[in-house]
Write a protein that holds these residues in place. Sequence first.
Motif, PDB file in Angstrom:
ATOM      1  N   PRO A  35      16.753  12.273 -32.513  1.00  0.00           N
ATOM      2  CA  PRO A  35      16.548  13.000 -31.253  1.00  0.00           C
ATOM      3  C   PRO A  35      15.096  12.922 -30.799  1.00  0.00           C
ATOM      4  N   LEU A  36      14.896  12.624 -29.550  1.00  0.00           N
ATOM      5  CA  LEU A  36      13.544  12.551 -29.000  1.00  0.00           C
ATOM      6  C   LEU A  36      12.842  13.903 -29.104  1.00  0.00           C
ATOM      7  N   ALA A  37      13.596  14.975 -29.111  1.00  0.00           N
ATOM      8  CA  ALA A  37      13.027  16.321 -29.242  1.00  0.00           C
ATOM      9  C   ALA A  37      12.265  16.495 -30.558  1.00  0.00           C
ATOM     10  N   TRP A  38      12.538  15.668 -31.551  1.00  0.00           N
ATOM     11  CA  TRP A  38      11.810  15.728 -32.818  1.00  0.00           C
ATOM     12  C   TRP A  38      10.378  15.236 -32.679  1.00  0.00           C
ATOM     13  N   TYR A  39      10.090  14.522 -31.591  1.00  0.00           N
ATOM     14  CA  TYR A  39       8.779  13.909 -31.394  1.00  0.00           C
ATOM     15  C   TYR A  39       8.213  14.360 -30.049  1.00  0.00           C
ATOM     16  N   PRO A  40       7.607  15.550 -30.005  1.00  0.00           N
ATOM     17  CA  PRO A  40       7.150  16.136 -28.737  1.00  0.00           C
ATOM     18  C   PRO A  40       6.220  15.241 -27.920  1.00  0.00           C
ATOM     19  N   ARG A  41       5.356  14.480 -28.570  1.00  0.00           N
ATOM     20  CA  ARG A  41       4.460  13.599 -27.800  1.00  0.00           C
ATOM     21  C   ARG A  41       5.251  12.546 -27.044  1.00  0.00           C
ATOM     22  N   LEU A  42       6.279  12.011 -27.672  1.00  0.00           N
ATOM     23  CA  LEU A  42       7.131  11.029 -26.992  1.00  0.00           C
ATOM     24  C   LEU A  42       7.996  11.702 -25.936  1.00  0.00           C
ATOM     25  N   LEU A  43       8.510  12.865 -26.257  1.00  0.00           N
ATOM     26  CA  LEU A  43       9.365  13.609 -25.323  1.00  0.00           C
ATOM     27  C   LEU A  43       8.625  13.910 -24.028  1.00  0.00           C
ATOM     28  N   ASN A  44       7.368  14.287 -24.135  1.00  0.00           N
ATOM     29  CA  ASN A  44       6.576  14.692 -22.969  1.00  0.00           C
ATOM     30  C   ASN A  44       5.821  13.537 -22.305  1.00  0.00           C
ATOM     31  N   ALA A  45       5.980  12.335 -22.831  1.00  0.00           N
ATOM     32  CA  ALA A  45       5.275  11.174 -22.291  1.00  0.00           C
ATOM     33  C   ALA A  45       6.035  10.572 -21.112  1.00  0.00           C
ATOM     34  N   SER A  46       5.318   9.814 -20.324  1.00  0.00           N
ATOM     35  CA  SER A  46       5.957   9.096 -19.219  1.00  0.00           C
ATOM     36  C   SER A  46       6.716   7.889 -19.791  1.00  0.00           C
ATOM     37  N   PRO A  47       7.663   7.357 -19.036  1.00  0.00           N
ATOM     38  CA  PRO A  47       8.365   6.148 -19.495  1.00  0.00           C
ATOM     39  C   PRO A  47       7.412   4.986 -19.783  1.00  0.00           C
TER      40      PRO A  47
END
Length: 85
Positions: A35-47
């Motif tokens: 889950p992307l939610a496990w990696y907040p920096r990736l979750l909150n990053a732009s595509p």
Amino acid sequence: MAILATAADERISDVRIDDDYLTVELMDGRIISAPLAWYPRLLNASPDQRARWERAGGGYGLHWPDLDEDLSTEGLLRGAPARAA
């Protein structure tokens, strides 16, 4: 009884990130999805930021230079989420 085991190659072949999951393909054909939610920096990053990843550690790790995020295949295989900030 003999068991034929192929050699595992845990180096990274490819990475895909969508709105919900980080998916990593390994050289030996396995696919790890978390889950992307496990990696907040990736979750909150732009595509665009998510798309700029590099292989690190001889192919056993991932690095996102724009985000200062690093993940390893060992951690992904263990199902380890990112450490809390």
